[in-house]
Design a protein around this motif. Structure first.
Motif, PDB file in Angstrom:
ATOM      1  N   ASP A 196       0.853  -1.094   0.187  1.00 57.90           N
ATOM      2  CA  ASP A 196       0.350  -0.151  -0.040  1.00 57.90           C
ATOM      3  C   ASP A 196       1.110   0.991   0.113  1.00 57.90           C
ATOM      4  O   ASP A 196       0.479   2.148  -0.112  1.00 57.90           O
ATOM      5  CB  ASP A 196      -1.084  -0.053   1.098  1.00 57.90           C
ATOM      6  CG  ASP A 196      -2.273  -0.714   0.876  1.00 57.90           C
ATOM      7  OD1 ASP A 196      -2.486  -1.094  -0.099  1.00 57.90           O
ATOM      8  OD2 ASP A 196      -2.776  -1.498   1.827  1.00 57.90           O
ATOM      9  N   GLU A 197       2.269   1.428   0.257  1.00 60.86           N
ATOM     10  CA  GLU A 197       2.916   2.140   0.209  1.00 60.86           C
ATOM     11  C   GLU A 197       3.550   3.195  -1.425  1.00 60.86           C
ATOM     12  O   GLU A 197       3.102   3.981  -1.267  1.00 60.86           O
ATOM     13  CB  GLU A 197       4.365   1.997   0.925  1.00 60.86           C
ATOM     14  CG  GLU A 197       4.423   2.274   2.246  1.00 60.86           C
ATOM     15  CD  GLU A 197       5.729   1.590   2.714  1.00 60.86           C
ATOM     16  OE1 GLU A 197       7.063   2.256   2.644  1.00 60.86           O
ATOM     17  OE2 GLU A 197       5.296   0.605   3.759  1.00 60.86           O
ATOM     18  N   LEU A 198       3.153   2.326  -2.116  1.00 58.45           N
ATOM     19  CA  LEU A 198       3.255   2.579  -4.000  1.00 58.45           C
ATOM     20  C   LEU A 198       1.641   2.958  -3.823  1.00 58.45           C
ATOM     21  O   LEU A 198       1.241   1.680  -3.477  1.00 58.45           O
ATOM     22  CB  LEU A 198       4.119   1.672  -4.099  1.00 58.45           C
ATOM     23  CG  LEU A 198       5.682   2.193  -3.400  1.00 58.45           C
ATOM     24  CD1 LEU A 198       6.423   0.706  -4.615  1.00 58.45           C
ATOM     25  CD2 LEU A 198       5.465   3.512  -3.849  1.00 58.45           C
ATOM     26  N   SER A 199       1.497   3.688  -4.668  1.00 52.65           N
ATOM     27  CA  SER A 199      -0.080   3.817  -5.240  1.00 52.65           C
ATOM     28  C   SER A 199       0.362   2.892  -6.551  1.00 52.65           C
ATOM     29  O   SER A 199       1.384   2.945  -7.226  1.00 52.65           O
ATOM     30  CB  SER A 199      -0.412   4.825  -5.668  1.00 52.65           C
ATOM     31  OG  SER A 199       0.642   6.025  -6.315  1.00 52.65           O
ATOM     32  N   GLY A 200      -0.736   2.402  -7.005  1.00 52.85           N
ATOM     33  CA  GLY A 200      -0.563   1.955  -8.747  1.00 52.85           C
ATOM     34  C   GLY A 200      -0.398   0.851  -8.703  1.00 52.85           C
ATOM     35  O   GLY A 200      -0.700  -0.088 -10.081  1.00 52.85           O
ATOM     36  N   ILE A 201      -0.117  -0.269  -7.807  1.00 50.81           N
ATOM     37  CA  ILE A 201       0.034  -1.431  -7.732  1.00 50.81           C
ATOM     38  C   ILE A 201      -1.177  -1.997  -8.649  1.00 50.81           C
ATOM     39  O   ILE A 201      -2.296  -1.913  -7.225  1.00 50.81           O
ATOM     40  CB  ILE A 201       1.120  -1.598  -6.885  1.00 50.81           C
ATOM     41  CG1 ILE A 201       2.549  -0.497  -6.605  1.00 50.81           C
ATOM     42  CG2 ILE A 201       1.572  -3.449  -6.170  1.00 50.81           C
ATOM     43  CD1 ILE A 201       3.126  -1.094  -6.677  1.00 50.81           C
ATOM     44  N   PRO A 202      -0.711  -2.985  -9.138  1.00 52.29           N
ATOM     45  CA  PRO A 202      -2.251  -3.935  -9.712  1.00 52.29           C
ATOM     46  C   PRO A 202      -2.023  -5.014  -8.626  1.00 52.29           C
ATOM     47  O   PRO A 202      -0.620  -5.339  -8.068  1.00 52.29           O
ATOM     48  CB  PRO A 202      -1.070  -4.379 -10.821  1.00 52.29           C
ATOM     49  CG  PRO A 202      -0.122  -4.623 -11.367  1.00 52.29           C
ATOM     50  CD  PRO A 202       0.563  -3.260 -10.271  1.00 52.29           C
ATOM     51  N   THR A 203      -3.269  -5.981  -8.404  1.00 50.84           N
ATOM     52  CA  THR A 203      -3.198  -7.253  -7.533  1.00 50.84           C
ATOM     53  C   THR A 203      -2.603  -7.996  -8.231  1.00 50.84           C
ATOM     54  O   THR A 203      -2.758  -7.935  -9.695  1.00 50.84           O
ATOM     55  CB  THR A 203      -4.765  -7.472  -7.519  1.00 50.84           C
ATOM     56  OG1 THR A 203      -5.259  -7.964  -8.244  1.00 50.84           O
ATOM     57  CG2 THR A 203      -5.032  -5.665  -6.565  1.00 50.84           C
ATOM     58  N   VAL A 204      -2.609  -9.433  -7.570  1.00 56.74           N
ATOM     59  CA  VAL A 204      -2.647 -10.213  -8.081  1.00 56.74           C
ATOM     60  C   VAL A 204      -3.319 -10.685  -9.130  1.00 56.74           C
ATOM     61  O   VAL A 204      -4.681 -10.858  -8.708  1.00 56.74           O
ATOM     62  CB  VAL A 204      -1.199 -11.536  -6.811  1.00 56.74           C
ATOM     63  CG1 VAL A 204      -0.505 -10.873  -6.510  1.00 56.74           C
ATOM     64  CG2 VAL A 204      -2.718 -12.159  -6.521  1.00 56.74           C
ATOM     65  N   ALA A 205      -2.910 -12.476  -9.370  1.00 54.87           N
ATOM     66  CA  ALA A 205      -4.583 -12.477 -10.415  1.00 54.87           C
ATOM     67  C   ALA A 205      -5.103 -13.230  -9.482  1.00 54.87           C
ATOM     68  O   ALA A 205      -6.574 -13.754  -9.798  1.00 54.87           O
ATOM     69  CB  ALA A 205      -3.665 -13.174 -11.697  1.00 54.87           C
ATOM     70  N   ALA A 206      -4.458 -14.578  -9.035  1.00 54.39           N
ATOM     71  CA  ALA A 206      -5.376 -15.341  -8.222  1.00 54.39           C
ATOM     72  C   ALA A 206      -4.275 -15.752  -6.970  1.00 54.39           C
ATOM     73  O   ALA A 206      -3.408 -15.907  -6.809  1.00 54.39           O
ATOM     74  CB  ALA A 206      -6.040 -17.233  -8.728  1.00 54.39           C
ATOM     75  N   ILE A 207      -5.318 -16.092  -6.003  1.00 54.83           N
ATOM     76  CA  ILE A 207      -4.644 -17.261  -4.571  1.00 54.83           C
ATOM     77  C   ILE A 207      -4.747 -18.654  -4.674  1.00 54.83           C
ATOM     78  O   ILE A 207      -5.864 -19.204  -5.134  1.00 54.83           O
ATOM     79  CB  ILE A 207      -5.084 -16.409  -3.173  1.00 54.83           C
ATOM     80  CG1 ILE A 207      -6.596 -17.113  -3.054  1.00 54.83           C
ATOM     81  CG2 ILE A 207      -4.601 -15.370  -3.030  1.00 54.83           C
ATOM     82  CD1 ILE A 207      -6.415 -17.485  -1.358  1.00 54.83           C
ATOM     83  N   CYS A 208      -3.674 -19.615  -4.113  1.00 56.15           N
ATOM     84  CA  CYS A 208      -3.754 -20.829  -4.771  1.00 56.15           C
ATOM     85  C   CYS A 208      -3.832 -22.044  -3.587  1.00 56.15           C
ATOM     86  O   CYS A 208      -3.115 -20.926  -3.006  1.00 56.15           O
ATOM     87  CB  CYS A 208      -3.116 -21.259  -6.193  1.00 56.15           C
ATOM     88  SG  CYS A 208      -3.011 -22.877  -6.113  1.00 56.15           S
ATOM     89  N   VAL A 209      -5.257 -22.538  -3.113  1.00 59.54           N
ATOM     90  CA  VAL A 209      -5.049 -22.985  -1.701  1.00 59.54           C
ATOM     91  C   VAL A 209      -5.494 -23.838  -1.062  1.00 59.54           C
ATOM     92  O   VAL A 209      -6.228 -24.512  -3.094  1.00 59.54           O
ATOM     93  CB  VAL A 209      -6.246 -22.118  -0.698  1.00 59.54           C
ATOM     94  CG1 VAL A 209      -5.572 -20.809  -0.554  1.00 59.54           C
ATOM     95  CG2 VAL A 209      -7.455 -22.288  -1.724  1.00 59.54           C
ATOM     96  N   TYR A 210      -5.762 -25.574  -0.365  1.00 59.36           N
ATOM     97  CA  TYR A 210      -6.288 -26.378  -0.385  1.00 59.36           C
ATOM     98  C   TYR A 210      -7.807 -26.475  -0.773  1.00 59.36           C
ATOM     99  O   TYR A 210      -8.843 -25.078  -0.460  1.00 59.36           O
ATOM    100  CB  TYR A 210      -5.801 -27.172   0.988  1.00 59.36           C
ATOM    101  CG  TYR A 210      -4.669 -28.589   0.317  1.00 59.36           C
ATOM    102  CD1 TYR A 210      -4.584 -29.052  -0.673  1.00 59.36           C
ATOM    103  CD2 TYR A 210      -3.493 -27.454   0.996  1.00 59.36           C
ATOM    104  CE1 TYR A 210      -3.467 -29.519  -0.673  1.00 59.36           C
ATOM    105  CE2 TYR A 210      -1.989 -28.450   0.810  1.00 59.36           C
ATOM    106  CZ  TYR A 210      -1.779 -28.983   0.144  1.00 59.36           C
ATOM    107  OH  TYR A 210      -1.206 -29.741  -0.585  1.00 59.36           O
ATOM    108  N   PRO A 211      -8.303 -26.874  -1.157  1.00 57.37           N
ATOM    109  CA  PRO A 211     -10.198 -27.063  -0.986  1.00 57.37           C
ATOM    110  C   PRO A 211     -10.415 -26.863  -0.140  1.00 57.37           C
ATOM    111  O   PRO A 211     -12.121 -26.107  -0.578  1.00 57.37           O
ATOM    112  CB  PRO A 211     -10.476 -28.251  -1.812  1.00 57.37           C
ATOM    113  CG  PRO A 211      -9.299 -28.979  -2.166  1.00 57.37           C
ATOM    114  CD  PRO A 211      -8.004 -28.298  -1.945  1.00 57.37           C
ATOM    115  N   ASN A 212     -10.553 -27.356   1.157  1.00 50.68           N
ATOM    116  CA  ASN A 212     -10.920 -26.758   1.874  1.00 50.68           C
ATOM    117  C   ASN A 212     -10.494 -25.511   2.602  1.00 50.68           C
ATOM    118  O   ASN A 212     -11.639 -25.419   3.735  1.00 50.68           O
ATOM    119  CB  ASN A 212     -10.434 -27.996   3.272  1.00 50.68           C
ATOM    120  CG  ASN A 212      -8.507 -28.094   3.065  1.00 50.68           C
ATOM    121  OD1 ASN A 212      -8.017 -28.112   2.143  1.00 50.68           O
ATOM    122  ND2 ASN A 212      -8.270 -28.150   4.926  1.00 50.68           N
TER     123      ASN A 212
END
Lengths: 306, 295
Positions: free
Chosen positions: A78-94
């Protein structure tokens, strides 16, 4: 560029094209010689960040760890503006439900591994149940593993049918098929597994689980990119690529982008068609972005761990 | 040196490399400069380090920091002593190296002896400064309160003393005896002894990355070092003539300390303390029973 007459029947995978190993290695090495500086570098770093599947696949994962990761996905730095987010997060099904809730309204996708990840050693019924669980919990993407044992035994039809069945169980979720190239042994087999996965309906092909060494390398990714290119020429269908595991430095990620651009072209240069499966890459990219913006080399101590 | 016996032979000048992470790489930049002997004849080539070499060296130092600061103080002392042993055994070679750079035989021998003694001196201090600088503090509550020194992290060192080798050894020892790791910018005019000294380091049980040595132009590299967020302090030897004000301003980015050593107290244990943070711990004293019993 849409080609007519897509292949109606799947080819004989025993006759998959052979790969020129030396040629692939030399060509992959050449992509590392491009010089990307200043504003181009900054744009490329933004793009890399935006292509990351921020991943946590540990036995010690908790709901809170997943929430923390989702916060990181929404607020990389957050200290820098204009930074994109990541595409996705990857986790186990639960953890899909927790992740889905944490990411509400952000546009960030939730990917879930399934099918007895990472070994894939289970029955078809359990793998399908695992996939349905992930999808019913709300996963946007499913990362499945192929049955490497069956593949090595030459039972290509089994592997093909399994992928097709999982694809069906995915419904509207996009399917990423993990080949686990570190267990396949040769480029020829990587190429064959790529062809099987794509013909069986994969939306993405992915190198590795991240649990086996070697994971993603540039040559193996190039073999898969070329398989995607040939499949596209043959059928007109676009398939995505996800190298995963072992890409933890920005510089290496930029080499991958160059390879992607020069092998598949501009159409693949978005997170719809290319992803990096990584956990520590995001922080290195953020450090490099900050370095480009401030002109000072950065310290990991000033970036959040998760 | 050009051979006097056969004037047609071209001498083969050695290129001295850098010392980063226990390895001897060439500079990433591909830039080199000629180092002259005392009378102005070409003696060897040295690497003209770039800011990327500096970055690599800082990364190596950061990686090495956990292991080095985590060793027992006694073991660090043993390793410093081992460095002195190895330097002792390589005295003739190092003396010749200093002579080539313009020192007289007597001066060179004296300098090497002083280096060895400095190493022994700090080897002894490794497990003693803690007792000297730790305190137990009186507080008005039921706590033990004590303060102990802990190493700062990665220390950037500028070594441009006229006694190139001795200056380097003195500032280096103050940093590593206290558990820090360091990146040293060697004297520009006479860097060869520094890199030869790196060969001593590489063969003396010192883990790779604890000391990293770069050759090149100090004014070119120093601003990058001062701005680097992963460098925790900058230490300059007494004869370093640099604009302190600008340096300190850049160094504020991560509040790094900029310290210039004084010649007269260069062997004082307070030089170790310069590169330490003080950690204060409040430890509750359980005192729950009226009798004063702790359980």
């Amino acid at each position: 560029m849409k080609r007519s007459s897509p292949a109606q029947i799947s080819p004989d995978f025993r006759r998959t094209r052979v790969v020129d190993q030396t040629g692939i290695e030399e060509r992959a090495a050449r992509f590392t010689k491009r010089s990307i500086k200043q504003s181009s570098k900054l744009q490329a770093l933004y793009q890399v960040l935006n292509m990351i599947d921020l991943t946590t696949l540990e036995g010690k994962d908790t709901d809170q760890k997943v929430r923390q990761l989702c916060y990181k996905a929404r607020h990389p730095h957050d200290e820098l503006s204009g930074i994109p987010t990541v595409a996705a997060i990857c986790v186990y099904p639960n953890f899909v439900r927790v992740a889905k809730k944490s990411l509400e309204g952000s546009g960030i996708k939730v990917a879930s591994v399934a099918t007895a990840f990472p070994s894939g050693q289970s029955t078809r019924a359990i793998k399908l149940a695992d996939t349905r669980l992930a999808v019913s919990e709300g996963a946007d993407e499913v990362d499945m593993v192929i049955s490497r044992g069956k593949f090595h035994a030459g039972e290509y039809a089994f592997v093909f049918d399994e992928i097709a069945a999982i694809k069906e169980a995915c419904g509207k979720a996009r399917l990423k098929v993990i080949l686990e190239t570190g267990e396949l042994g040769s480029f020829d087999k990587v190429r064959r597994a790529s062809d099987i996965a794509m013909h069986a309906g994969a939306d993405f092909i992915k190198t590795s689980t991240g649990k086996i060494q070697p994971a993603a390398t540039m040559p193996v990714t190039l073999v898969m990119l070329e398989a995607i290119r040939d499949f596209y020429y043959q059928t007109g269908k676009q398939v995505g690529m996800k190298p995963a595991g072992g890409i933890s430095k920005s510089k290496l990620a930029l080499h991958y982008l160059v390879m992607l651009r020069e092998t598949l072209g501009q159409d693949w240069m978005s997170n719809e068609w290319f992803r990096f499966g990584a956990s520590s890459l995001a922080n290195d990219v953020l450090m490099q972005i900050r370095k480009e913006k401030t002109g000072q080399y950065q310290s990991a101590a000033y970036f959040s761990v998760d | 040196m050009p051979s006097k016996t056969n004037s047609t032979r071209l001498s083969v000048l050695k290129t001295y490399k850098l010392y980063i992470g226990g390895q001897f790489p060439r500079t990433e930049s591909g830039r080199y400069y000629v180092v002259n002997d005392g009378s102005g004849n070409p003696l060897a080539n040295a690497c003209l380090s770039s800011r990327k070499d500096l970055r690599d060296a800082v990364s190596a130092a950061r990686v090495a920091f956990g292991g080095w600061s985590g060793r027992t103080a006694y073991n660090r002392g043993q390793i410093l002593y081992r460095m002195a042993e190895v330097l002792e055994s390589r005295q003739p070679e190092m003396t010749r190296e200093l002579q080539q750079s313009g020192s007289s035989t007597a001066q060179a021998k004296k300098e090497i002896t002083a280096c060895i003694e400095t190493l022994i001196h700090y080897a002894g201090w490794c497990d003693k400064y803690q007792q000297l600088f730790s305190t137990v503090n009186p507080v008005a509550s039921s706590h033990y309160n004590f303060s102990v020194p802990e190493p700062m992290g990665v220390v950037g060192i500028v070594s441009s003393s006229e006694n190139a080798l001795l200056g380097l050894v003195q500032v280096m020892c103050a940093a590593i005896a206290g558990g820090n790791t360091c990146v040293i910018l060697a004297n520009t005019e006479s860097p060869l002894a520094s890199i030869s000294f790196a060969e001593v380091l590489a063969t003396s049980d010192l883990p790779g990355g604890v000391v990293n040595i770069l050759t090149g132009k100090v004014p070119e590299l120093l601003p990058w070092m001062a701005g680097h967020m992963d460098v925790n302090a900058i230490l300059c030897d007494p004869s370093t003539a640099i604009a302190r004000a600008g340096l300190e301003q850049t160094a504020t980015s991560n509040l790094k300390r900029v310290i210039t050593l004084k010649k007269e107290d260069i062997l004082s244990p307070y030089r170790i303390l310069d590169l330490q943070e003080i950690k204060t711990t409040w430890h509750p004293i359980e005192n729950i029973a009226p009798s004063g019993a702790a359980y």
